[in-house]
Each structure stands twice: as structure tokens, then as C-alpha cells.
Scaffold this active site. Sequence first.
Site, PDB file in Angstrom:
ATOM      1  N   ASP A  60       0.807  -1.218   0.000  1.00 33.85           N
ATOM      2  CA  ASP A  60       0.000   0.000   0.000  1.00 33.85           C
ATOM      3  C   ASP A  60       0.844   1.275   0.000  1.00 33.85           C
ATOM      4  O   ASP A  60       0.361   2.337  -0.399  1.00 33.85           O
ATOM      5  CB  ASP A  60      -0.969   0.014   1.180  1.00 33.85           C
ATOM      6  CG  ASP A  60      -0.288  -0.086   2.528  1.00 33.85           C
ATOM      7  OD1 ASP A  60       0.948  -0.267   2.578  1.00 33.85           O
ATOM      8  OD2 ASP A  60      -0.988   0.020   3.552  1.00 33.85           O
ATOM      9  N   ASP A 452       3.580   2.370  13.032  1.00 35.47           N
ATOM     10  CA  ASP A 452       2.839   1.132  13.319  1.00 35.47           C
ATOM     11  C   ASP A 452       3.611   0.086  14.128  1.00 35.47           C
ATOM     12  O   ASP A 452       3.001  -0.709  14.830  1.00 35.47           O
ATOM     13  CB  ASP A 452       2.340   0.464  12.032  1.00 35.47           C
ATOM     14  CG  ASP A 452       1.343   1.319  11.276  1.00 35.47           C
ATOM     15  OD1 ASP A 452       0.623   2.087  11.923  1.00 35.47           O
ATOM     16  OD2 ASP A 452       1.299   1.227  10.042  1.00 35.47           O
TER      17      ASP A 452
END
Length: 944
Positions: A60, A452
Site C-alpha cells: 500500500d 505502526d
Amino acid sequence: MRKQIKRRVVAEIMRLESRAMLAFTPGPVVWDQVAMRGTGFITGIYYSEAEENLVYAQTDMGGTYRWDESLARWTPLNDWSKYNDWSVQQLGVDGMAVDPDDPNRVYQVAGTYNSPAAILRSSDKGSTWSRWNSPWDSTNSRYALRANGNGNGRTVGARMAIDPNLTTKLLFGSRLDGLWQSTNRAANWTKLSAFPTSGDSSGTASQVGISWILFDKASGTPGTASQRIYIGVATSAGTKVFRSGDAGTTWSALPGQPTSATLFPLRAAITPTGDTLYLTYSNHVGPNDATTGSVYKVSNPASATPTWGTLPLPVLSPGGWSGVAIDPADQNRLVVSTLDRWGARDDLYRSTDAGLTWKAVNIRAQLDNSSAPFANSVGPHWISDVQFDPFDSNELMFTTGNGLYRTSNLGALDSNSPAAFRFFNDGIEQALVSEIVAPPSGEAKLFTSVGDRDGFRHLDLGVSPATGSHGQSQNIRMGTGSDIAIAWNDPRYLVRSGSSSSAQFSIDNGITWTRFAAQASGVSGGEIEISPDGSRAVWDPGGASLRYATRTGSTWSAWTASTFTGAAPTDNARLAADLTLTNTFYAYQGTSVWRSTDGGANFVRLATTAPGSGSTLRSVFSQPGHLLLSTGFSNTGLWRSTDGGATWGRLATSALTTALEVGVGAAPPGRTYPTIFVGGMVSSRTGFFRSDDQGATWVEISDASKQFGIPKVVQGDPRVFGRAYIGTDGRGVQWVDFADRTPPTVVGAGISYDVVSNTIDVSFSEDVSGTLDVSDLVLTRTGTTQTFQPTDVTFDAVTKTARFSLPDGMPDAVYNARLVASEVSDAAGNRMASDTTGPFFVLAGDANRDRAIDFGDLLAVARNYGRVSGVTWHEGDFTRDGRVDFSDLLILARAYGTNLLSPASLSGRPSADGALHGSARAGRERPADVLRPESRRGVDAAVE
């Protein structure tokens, strides 16, 4: 006359100095990547049907990758993307397709955050690309085709598809702009206005559009277009699945489909015969928030009345369904994946009877995360895609938010045996990097802060850290790391911030972390800095003003708001600690610079005319008051202050037009001022550059293949001249070094432990030069992360030897010693990477270190028995409690009569502090047995 002579002398000195500078010509450089392994969301898997072991992965925000079987790793395919190329700069990919007949042809759709789509085509497996750029739509004043690889709904299926019967024809289903077609292998594209919908512009499925495209190969013959095509659309409208029976000329709703406004078709698969269609639905487009869903089987989808059936899979609570794949060797075998099943965790379900019955694969019990231990704490999630290897039905791969997993023995499930899944990400580095710390000393080579996954402590740049991410071992992970800083003069102390209301600190060189006192609700992130001695920290969290904390011993005070002379900066100030002046900190915002000389308690505004649009503020180590400021996309270059921020001057004005990021590394040989690295534009060339002369001139250290999109961090290595680290916006950390050093040559011939003198001796295989310090030898207690450092070192380049003295008080245990002396080189300039000995061990009860526990050791205990403080190992304190008492006598008694044992015998029994030590294998063998020749094999090499 004197003035003329003086000017001539000065001119000659400058001429000679410039000649010396020109004579210094470092060699070519090579690039590599710092291993974290994965860390990001893989959104699609694409196997080639034309060549075995050829497979591609779509991400992504990290571009695409190709698996190279000969290298046993993934090769990145988008690193050429430049920061000033809007379509490809953020490395998002919105679709991919692999030619089913020609193994060399591959396609991708690049673009992020609705940038103009760039459709790329390659005829050499992605090594090079040709490009079609979206045209400008003057009627609507926008680009005609836009893409968003990192957008909502990136879990959906293949938006791009190749007609398997006519491979010159491709379709691409966009998020916003409908269906597009190419009839010349992606060289040109036109919009198919006959397709009835572009999806939703608002709501849950906003800007997701077309989810997947399937050609029915059985509906055509080679060389002519397939007649039947199926397309799914993420929309709240009743019709979500469309079909064409005339190669895409006309379209209609697939009869019998569910019309719920809150269920969206995410992925689909069709059998080779074209008579069965499988579809996964979820009530959210993902990758988050799916709480329910269904899997449907559609029989005879080309008929006037297809038969729809809901497959008997478990009701997920919560969770939806996403991935679906059909075994290419047996269309009755299929696999589907759950999505957002957070409580029980995502899993795969497998059917061997065309969906009549299902069994959970139970992947969590069969995972091998040894190549990336951070994944142990995160687990598989966001399983959006699952695919079979078309050449081997035993091989199956699935995507997660961490990376890829693969099994090569799926068929074991047929006999109720487990199918082992391995984290399959060698070569994939997909992280947004917010900061990099290259420490000047200590065991760790690098510390990173990433999105993340918190960030990592890197001992080996080529290995994913064994301890996982920051805070993992204490179960206090933040999630996204915002910033990290180290005490320049004492690497034991670090601080970091992230997506948590509490910053964290470490007092053991980043091995473990502890929370500062919690902040008010809504406070998180922001830049954080620590003083060179590790006694003060300054933090500018989001949602609160600048503040400071004070360390006393191993504890920190509560955060206290700083005070300012002049208007205070608001959120998002840039911070820097002076790396030479203790308690001096700098803050920058707008065009103002503030300085504190009391550890952040009080700041004085020094300048209100600093360069604007600053992106990174860096202190220059070894140069008090020297600051560098990059100005990002403003194209106003790089600025420096030599007086602590009061005044500023621009460096290399005419050449260095854009400095997105700046970092500082070790000085060139023979010089004292550190090297400066930038990412940006110099002399109209984009990439990464090094200056060895304080910014006067620049050397390009990258090329067209090493651009990595938008650089987020640039930092030099203070210990190794020429080495720099690039933190990217989706490709992790890349690093560059001189080619003659990467990979470095290990020139160490051997390391041995002398048990009598308590030293480590190092010998080299060839003539060497350089320096060693105590931080160059790392002593690790086996089975733990506990490390010790030598107390001193002597190095003799003539005799090619070094001796490190070990500290007293090392617990009885097995150890490994690792030499990490990158400062030592051979005559050819090859640097030492590492050399390892071991295991060696400290023998409990051996007070005089003569490799035997006998009367001499008893005398040491007897002389000091009863002393209650200040007693050392050599005086009989085997329990390390500062005294000699009965517990020490017990250790001695149990080991009495023991001679030197092999390392294997150390697994016999624990000592008083839980460490392992030898005792004639707990008395089960006589000393004579232990000393048999065969029992001593390897002992001399490891210990003598």
C-alpha cells in the site's frame, strides 16, 4: 611587503589544502537495507502462470516486489521513484497484473492519495518500466484517472486484469473514475463509458469504486477476446456485481445477488471451467472495521438465473471475509480468509468439497516468525489476499498487515497434520521511518522509530532484531513511533515518543523501556530530545506545550512546562539537543529559534528571521552551537548556524536547491568537521548527496535507481565515514557505504578467553591498522540479552593483537564475545565487521581462576569467611552479595574437585544467582571422566 608575503603564504596554503581535498577521492558506494522484515501491509499477491517461482507482491505504500528464487529474497521494483514525481513519490500501488503467457510482462498502477495515476508496464519482470500518465481532463479540471494505493478499501481484489485469451487487452477498475481499457499492452488507455457506475463518493465505501475484475477464460479461445467478464463494485447501491457477455461492450447486473446496502464484495475467484464463482463479502471495505460478512458460491454465473448459495462458514464475532483462492489443480479445493477478527485473530478456512464443508487451518499454531521476531506480538491480521502457487498446490501464500506468510506443505492438512507457515519477507522493508539514531558508541549500531511497529534496536543491520520492537518485551508498545533520541555521551540513556499519552525512556541502551508519567488525554507524538549526559529530556507533544524532565539516577521527574522569553512555540516545534554543550537545547518554529541552557526549564528567543519552512533541525556533533536546518519542499536549500541559532547562512546556494532532510556523519580522514548528508536536489539532480567540506561542494551518492520516493530522515554514521542511513516513507531504512567496506571483510583470525588473567585476546590474520575501544567488544550472557563491557583494551597493530580486560562481577555463566570493530582495517582498507568466539565461561567457585576448584580456592574463602561487605569474587564472594558466608561455602563445596569443563557440561545446574556453571555434572561423573580426551574436544579452542 609583509602583508603581501602573508597573503601569498595564505594563498599557497589554501592552494595546497584544496589540492589535498581533491586528492581525497573515496571509492564507489553500494546500497543495502536495514533489516526489519516486512512491517507493512501487503495488499496483493500475483503468481506468474508462465514461469515457476515467479511471484509479485503489491504493497500500500512501499511499491511492488518480485520474488527472486536464485537470491531467495524479494527485489523491490519501485525504488526509482523520485520525491518530486507526484504520481509515484509515495510508493502506493492501486493495482497489478502479470501476463499469463509471457513471464517477462508485468503491469502496475502507481499513485497515492488520489494523485494522477501512472500505469507502468515492463517487459523484463519489472527491472525497467515504461509509463502511461493520466491525461488532464479540462472539462472537469482534474486528472482523468486517479489512484490511491494507501486509501480506504485497499483490501479489495485485483483492480487490474489481463484477458487470458488476448493478453494485449487489459482492464483497470478505478476508485473514482470508472472502468478503463487498453488494447496495446497498457501503452494507451481509454475510459469505457458503458460501464454503469464509478462507485460511491461518500459513506463507508467512499472512493473505493471497482473492487475486482475477472475474465472467464472458458468464454474465449486463444487469440480472441474472452466474452464473459465479471466486475465487483464497492457501493451501497443494490447492484454491486456486474457481468458482460460481449467482451465488455455492454454490462448488466448479475442476477440473484444480495442487495444489502451494508455488504460489499471484496474479492472473487472463478473456476477454470467458468461454471462457478466464489465471492467474499464484508460490511466494511477494510482493512479495518469489518464486523460481519458472508462467502457466496454462484453456480452457472453466465446463465439467466445463476444459483446463489451462502457457504456454511462460521459466523464471525466480529470479523468479515476477504481472501479467496481456488486450487489450480483441483477446483473443488479452495481457501478463504477472515478479516478483522481481532479477538480470535484472523485465520484461513479450507474446503476440499467445493465449499460444502470447511475446516479452520489454525495458522496461529503453525507460524514461524524466527526471521522477524517482532511479528510474534502482532500476529497475522488484515489477511486480505490468499493465493495458491499455480505450479504447486502445496504452496500457498497470504498477506497480512505485517507482511507475507507462506506454506510449502498445505497438503499435510489432508492427513490432519499441521501446515507450517513461515514469515516470508526477506528483502521486503515497508515502513514509514520517523527518526534514525546512529549512536557514537555502544553495542547497537542503530535505533529506529517507525510507523505502526514502534521502531527497533539494531545490533546487526542485516538481521531483524531478536528482541522485537521497542517495548515489546515489556508489553508497552506504542504502535507508531514519532521520535527517538540518545544521550550522546552515554548511550545507556534513550527517550522516545509515539502514539501514546506517555513518552518512554531506556537506561540500558534501548534493551528495555519504561513509561514516563502519563500526560493528559489527547497528548502524544511530537519531537523529543535528551541531553548529552542523559540527565535532561525535552518534549513537545502534540496537544501540549514544550516541557522538560530531569533524571536522578534511574528515575525521572514529572514533566514540567518550559517557560519562554518571547512568544512560545506551539505544537510541532522542531527540537535539537546540543551534542557537546550539556543542558543546551534548541527549538525552531516558523522563523524563530529559541535556546535553553538549563535543560529546557527556560528558553530565550534568539532569532525571528531564521529560514522558514524548516523540516529538520540537526545539531552537529563535536561542534558546539552548530545547527543545520533543511527546508523541505520549499526549495530554499540547506542552512547553518554556528552561534546556537542566533544567525543563519545558506550553504551551497547555487547548487543545493532542495534539502528535504539533513544528517551528520563521521568526518573524512584527516579532518575534524563531520560529513553532511542531504536528500534533495543538487545541480538539478535528485537523490542523496554527501559533503566533506562543510557544504561547499557535494558528491552524489545515489543514482536513478536509488531514489526511494520521499525521504523522511537522512542521518550519517558518526563511527564510519561515508556511511549514511535513509529513512523512507514506505521503504524502511536504506543505507549506503563505500563499496570496499560493504560487505566488510572480517579480518579477525580468532578470539580467545584467558581464564587466569580474565581477559579476551584477539589476533588478526593480516596487517591491520586503526583503533579499538572497550565498546568494540560485546560480551553477551547466553540465553539472555544481558551484556557486559570490558574495562580497558590494549591494541598493538604491529603484533596484530589486542587484549580486553573483563570486569569483575560477571555472573557465573556461559558467554559469547563478539568483536564489532569497524574502525580496524587491513592494508586494502577492508573494515572489520565482526568476529565471534565462544562459548567461554566463568566457573563458579574458581576464586583464583586457575581452571580448578581446589584447596587454593578454599583458602581464599577461609581467609575472608565472615566478612560482610566489600568482598570480591577473588576473595570468595561467589553469590555476588558483597560478603563471604555459608552460601559461598556451599557453592565451593558442591564444585570442589572440579577441573575445567566443556561448555556442554555447563547445562548441569544453576548457581545461586540462577546462572549456569559446572560441577562435574552435578556429581554424576568423576573429574577423571570429565577430563577424558573426547570430553575436551573444542574446549581448547573456546577457552584456552
